[in-house]
Design an enzyme around this catalytic site. Structure first.
Site, PDB file in Angstrom:
ATOM      1  N   TYR A 114       0.724  -1.221  -0.081  1.00  0.00           N
ATOM      2  CA  TYR A 114      -0.095  -0.077  -0.111  1.00  0.00           C
ATOM      3  C   TYR A 114       0.845   1.396   0.024  1.00  0.00           C
ATOM      4  CZ  TYR A 114      -4.448  -2.107   0.378  1.00  0.00           C
ATOM      5  OH  TYR A 114      -5.793  -2.745   0.005  1.00  0.00           O
ATOM      6  N   GLU A 210      -1.279 -30.315   8.353  1.00  0.00           N
ATOM      7  CA  GLU A 210      -1.479 -29.490   7.263  1.00  0.00           C
ATOM      8  C   GLU A 210      -2.263 -28.169   7.454  1.00  0.00           C
ATOM      9  OE1 GLU A 210      -2.153 -31.293   3.493  1.00  0.00           O
ATOM     10  OE2 GLU A 210      -2.876 -29.510   2.412  1.00  0.00           O
ATOM     11  N   ASP A 262      -2.480 -34.195   3.613  1.00  0.00           N
ATOM     12  CA  ASP A 262      -3.130 -34.907   2.792  1.00  0.00           C
ATOM     13  C   ASP A 262      -2.355 -35.888   1.828  1.00  0.00           C
ATOM     14  OD1 ASP A 262      -5.057 -33.552   4.019  1.00  0.00           O
ATOM     15  OD2 ASP A 262      -5.457 -32.094   2.302  1.00  0.00           O
TER      16      ASP A 262
END
Lengths: 382, 774
Positions: A114, A210, A262
């Protein structure tokens, strides 16, 4: 918060920004600007040399078992249509960092974005259109100046939580990670020894999961208490702060890092990044990679072994297959029979599974049976 | 040639009658008689271009104007031609499609001697041009008398002719009607008058009352022809307006004044003529007040500039009078008459020529016949022919037997002979072509090429092509093809014309244009083709299309390709310049940021750094500053000779910020639709200043300098004004001219400098040498 250090330096005192280090960073910034000015006044094209953060410039150091950045660099030229804007952005960020150093403040990645974003005078074009443009430029500055992000007075947004049998000191505050309630201790972006020190640790290992949802499951079941460990997650691909903290736990406290991710190419990739480092941050691998991290699950064989229901299957699409094959070809997986078998099994299954699959039938199956059993059996991949 | 057709009706008549029982050979014989050409064409007037009222009006104007131009040129007079069309039934109901018109064409030609008046105006197939091989507009001697005949048939009114062959004598005033049975004129009025040009014409309207209109002093000699006829006046394709527009393009040496009827005939408005795209014609009316004033301030006058883009640059209209001013003060070179070329005749013609020769010169030898009656036959060649057919050089022409003639004819075909001389041709010339196009077509790029003379059927011809691209031309349509034969515009039967085929067969895709298979190329393009020849092979008597001889089409294609290459190079180069300019924009956009950033880091002087960076940016994109030439090479200053046959007019107005666009350019944009996406869009939308490239002096030695003509910037911005002032500078002779802002008499203009150059700077076109202007 910012602070940081290259590995040879000893930890600094807590919160103070090191003047010495700032001066070094400042000098590098000024050298960068001087070079641009010198070339320009000398009638030459202004050009920045930026080490390449690409796969081709990433070297697998089999001895250290981590990814490291090679020597290749690319030129970033003002007078090249494709690079002109990036050149401008790089200089713009450099000037903002100089301002931060002068002020002794740090800023978030988004904050810097910004701060740098404005309309280029005389046009309707913005210097930056979104943060995705800004972040890589800051990484470019890190590598081309050879300094760490925190030395640039920049931090990333916080992601990842920790809970477990450890007490830390964070900027002088003592944090008992056994008493973090359901939320856990948010792992900050900068976890260098100057900011965080380990005070007391009974845990025997670290279980890294995870994502947040799985972490919640384990925390609710007080897994870390039952199994005397530290429980972390990185919100998917773990940010630098989480990886650095895991590495410190591993190196300084000699805790094994055990990952529960996973069973899909993404999970494998996360493991790979934790273990060997990533291409884009190869220059920091020595600070981040944990070569002996272990992959506990979910394993492709679990569908059968754990007698899971069909509901947990997620079909692999072409992209998944492609990605899986790419990962299988990574040098550190390529010669690894266990991983080849793992990925081949997943491919022949034709489906993926998430950690939540293990909680499908019985909510606490994963915390009470699956993980303890696998740990006991030392049934993991390295 | 047309006479050959006359037998046909006779036989038809015969065969029809055979079935009637009472008809005998005798009764049939009683009905069999000569058919006068007049009768034949009265019945078959479509063959001559009088198919319908609208075309009849046009054909009449066309024949009269052609005759006037031919006469003026042959007499060495710069043509000054006035065409007046009076509507004789102005009060008719709006729905009536045709009306009675009086067409009057006045020229300042040499006039006609009294005794020839009846023959010229009152007989078909009477003329000076049929029996010779000489380049002229008229060929057959049909035109004007056929127009008079048409008028007579439709209105019963005779032709009115005023002609003044001697400067200090009164003009003849003759009224005549053709007797179609006899193909002879019947004179109804024959007297003398001092009223020339006819004063009546000056009283028609506000515009004609001005002193300069048909001023007696401008017409020391001349001819005026009036024909009343049933016609229809409409603008658009195939109109009188278009014809005159195009005639002005092909005849930059002629001044043509046109007083159209006060109203158009009722009918759907067709598309507007070449030059009047877009805005309404009414815009044009007011911008001509200061005819004589090349005052720069007037050029910058907004009202003027509003109007300028609407019409032909130099063509003006005021109070109902349209003036196509003269752009060039030199007449085309006098053309020579030539003898036929041996390879260009047929056996029957050869036999006839021998017969005629025998009649003319009793006892003339074949040897001399060959030398006198053919071109490119020298004494040696002639004796060679005699030898080949087994006669001596003393053998009389009358003694040659038909088999020998046939042999001779074959020898003609096999002999190696120089092609016919080409000094009989008067091509328009590259520079004049460009002048004509500039005058009539508002584009940004012009290229022209003139081929060397070539031969078809033993007749020399020469092809010239010019193209105009961009500017105000409509970009969505197919290219427009304008065709000329011996400087006469061809308005009909485009697709039957050899030139049209040549255009469609040219691979315009090679020149960065789109072209659907077998069609005209697409885009803001006008293609002009001109064929100059001693005998233009028209497909019909109405002279609307050029017959498709391979040799002709090939030359046309070569000429088009030459123009196309120049255009292609220009377009590619422009695209490249535009890209470079965009690149520079990108660089320069960021330079300020970089200078400030560097300054913030190490304290370098931001301004100095900015300037240094900017200098480098300019160096990197230097190509954007290049000036274009047609080969895509950078133009070096002081080397005007490296450009040939190309004119580039470039937009000079500032690039408007996108937000302003809708208002400021609304009219243009709406008319042009997708043009914004077009890479060439920008300059089209913008005002034009002018660069005229010079043309080699030796290119057309006989066509020397052209009159300076200035051309208005579309928006009439200052650049224009400077163009005018600049023109005062060392006018290099024979260099190109810049067109004129207003309808000022060309003579009053200062000579224009040949080197007004534009360049693309930073995506904008700017005048070179005029830094202060932008």
């Amino acid at each position: 918060m910012a602070k940081k250090t290259s590995k040879k330096e000893s930890p600094q005192r807590g919160s103070a920004l090191s003047k010495e280090r700032d001066e070094k960073t400042l000098k590098k910034l000024i050298d960068l600007a001087d070079e641009v000015a010198k070339k320009t006044f000398g009638g030459k094209d202004p050009r920045l040399e930026i080490p390449l953060r690409t796969k081709s410039n990433t070297i697998w150091e089999s001895k250290k078992r981590i990814l490291q950045m090679g020597d290749a660099t690319s030129d970033r030229e003002l007078f090249n249509l494709n690079q002109a804007k990036q050149f401008m952005q790089t200089m713009l960020h450099a000037s903002i960092i100089r301002g931060l150093i002068d002020e002794g403040k740090t800023h978030s990645l988004r904050g810097v974005y910004y701060k740098a974003k404005h309309t280029v005078s005389g046009t309707k074009e913005n210097t930056f259109e979104d943060q995705d443009e800004s972040d890589p430029i800051l990484e470019d500055l890190e590598v081309s100046l050879g300094v760490l992000r925190e030395e640039l007075h920049i931090f990333a947004s916080k992601r990842g939580d920790l809970v477990g049998n450890i007490t830390l000191v964070d900027k002088g505050d003592e944090i008992d990670c056994r008493r973090m309630g359901s939320g856990g201790y948010g792992i900050p972006s900068i976890v260098e020894p100057s900011v965080i020190q380990f005070k007391k640790c009974e845990a025997k290992f670290v279980l890294h999961v995870e994502k947040d949802t799985v972490w919640q499951r384990f925390n609710e079941d007080r897994f870390w208490e039952v199994n005397n460990c530290i429980l972390t997650h990185g919100g998917g691909q773990p940010p630098r702060g989480v990886r650095r903290l895991l590495q410190r736990l591993n190196q300084e406290l000699k805790l094994p890092i055990i990952c529960l991710l996973d069973c899909d190419p993404w999970g494998h990739y996360i493991y790979s990044v934790i273990k060997q480092g990533s291409i884009s941050l190869a220059f920091e691998s020595s600070r981040l990679a944990i070569p002996d991290a272990k992959f506990l699950g979910v394993r492709a064989k679990d569908y059968k072994e754990c007698d899971l229901s069909d509901a947990v299957k997620i079909d692999m699409n072409d992209n998944d297959v492609k990605r899986a094959k790419e990962i299988a070809a990574y040098p550190w997986f390529e010669g690894h029979k266990g991983w080849q078998r793992e990925i081949n099994t997943m491919l022949s299954n034709g489906f993926k599974m998430e950690v939540e699959a293990l909680a499908n039938e019985h909510t606490s199956y994963v915390t009470e049976e699956y993980v303890p059993q696998r740990l006991k059996a030392r049934d993991w991949l390295e | 040639m047309s006479t050959l057709a006359l037998d046909a009706p006779t036989r038809n008549e015969m065969s029809k009658k055979t079935s009637a029982p009472k008809v005998t050979a005798e009764t049939m014989a009683a009905k069999q008689r000569d058919i006068s050409v007049s009768e034949f064409f009265a019945k078959n007037r479509h063959l001559l271009g009088f198919d319908n009222p609208r075309k009849a009006l046009l054909t009449t104007v066309k024949e009269a104007v052609d005759n006037s131009l031919d006469a003026c040129e042959e007499a060495g007079i710069l043509p000054d031609i006035t065409v007046v069309i009076e509507d004789l039934q102005p009060e008719r109901a709006a729905s009536v499609k045709s009306s009675r018109y009086r067409i009057t064409v006045v020229d300042n030609g040499p006039g006609i001697v009294r005794k020839q008046v009846e023959n010229i105006f009152g007989r078909l197939l009477y003329g000076s041009k049929f029996h010779r091989l000489k380049m002229s507009r008229g060929q057959q001697g049909i035109g004007i008398s056929a127009a008079g005949m048409y008028g007579l048939i439709t209105t019963g009114k005779p032709m009115v002719i005023h002609t003044k062959p001697k400067t200090n004598q009164a003009a003849h005033h003759i009224e005549l009607a053709m007797n179609t049975k006899t193909n002879r004129a019947e004179v109804t009025v024959d007297d003398e008058t001092d009223d020339f040009p006819p004063g009546r014409l000056s009283g028609l309207g506000k515009g004609t009352r001005v002193e300069t209109f048909l001023a007696t002093r401008d017409y020391p000699t001349g001819t005026s022809v009036s024909i009343e006829l049933e016609g229809r006046y409409q603008k658009g394709r195939g109109s009188v307006d278009e014809f005159l527009d195009l005639t002005a393009i092909a005849n930059p040496h002629a001044k043509i004044t046109f007083v159209p009827p006060t109203r158009e005939s009722a009918a759907e408005e067709e598309d507007v003529p070449l030059l009047k795209q877009g805005k309404g014609a009414k815009d044009k009316v007011d911008d001509t007040d200061d005819e004589q004033t090349p005052d720069p301030r007037s050029l910058a006058d907004p009202s003027l500039t509003q109007a300028a883009p609407t019409g032909p640059t130099v063509t003006t209209e005021q109070d109902g009078v349209i003036v196509f001013p003269r752009a060039v003060d030199e007449l085309p070179p006098e053309t020579k008459e030539i003898q036929p070329h041996p390879k260009g005749i047929e056996l029957g013609i050869l036999l006839q020529m021998l017969k005629d020769y025998e009649l003319e010169n009793k006892g003339g030898t074949l040897y001399t016949f060959l030398q006198e009656k053919f071109c490119r036959v020298s004494a040696a060649t002639a004796s060679g022919f005699c030898e080949k057919i087994g006669v001596t050089s003393r053998t009389k022409a009358g003694d040659i037997e038909p088999p020998q003639v046939e042999k001779l004819f074959q020898e003609f075909q096999e002999a190696k002979l120089a092609p016919p001389p080409t000094d009989c041709l008067a091509p328009i010339g590259v520079r004049q072509l460009l002048a004509g196009m500039l005058k009539g077509v508002r584009a940004e790029f012009y290229a022209a090429s003139s081929r060397d003379a070539a031969i078809y059927r033993g007749r020399p011809f020469q092809i010239e092509a010019a193209i105009a691209f961009g500017g105000d031309l409509p970009s969505e349509d197919s290219a427009r093809v304008i065709r000329f034969a011996n400087r006469v515009p061809l308005l009909f039967q485009q697709s039957a014309c050899s030139s049209f085929k040549a255009v469609t067969e040219t691979a315009w895709k090679n020149y960065s244009l789109q072209q659907p298979r077998g069609s005209l190329p697409l885009g803001p393009l006008v293609i002009m083709l001109h064929m100059a020849s001693v005998w233009v092979p028209f497909t019909s008597e109405s002279k609307e299309a050029i017959a498709d001889y391979d040799e002709i089409r090939k030359e046309m294609k070569l000429a088009l390709m030459e123009c196309g290459r120049k255009l292609g190079t220009y377009l590619r180069k422009r695209l490249k310049m535009k890209r470079e300019a965009e690149r520079r924009d990108v660089f320069e956009r960021y330079i300020g940021e970089i200078a400030q950033a560097v300054s913030a880091i190490n304290g370098t002087d931001a301004k100095k750094l900015y300037e240094a960076l900017q200098a480098q940016a300019r160096r990197h994109t230097a190509i954007a500053d290049l000036q274009l030439d047609e080969d895509g090479k950078a133009i070096k200053d002081d080397d005007p000779a490296d450009q040939d046959g190309v004119i580039i007019v470039q937009g000079a107005s500032k690039e408007e910020p996108p937000s302003n666009e809708p208002e400021s350019q609304a009219r243009i944009s709406s008319a042009r639709g997708k043009r914004d996406a077009d890479p060439f869009a920008q300059s089209k939308a913008e005002a034009a200043a002018l660069k005229v490239s010079s043309i080699r002096d030796d290119e057309q030695p006989e066509l020397i300098d052209t009159k300076p003509v200035k051309r208005l910037n579309k928006k009439g911005e200052k650049p224009k004004a400077t163009t005018a002032t600049k023109a005062e500078k060392p006018a290099k002779t024979t260099k190109a001219k810049s067109p004129e802002p207003a309808p000022s008499p060309p003579a009053s203009k200062p000579a224009a400098s040949s080197k007004l150059r534009m360049r693309l700077v930073n995506g904008k076109l700017e005048r070179v040498d005029e830094p202060g202007l932008f």
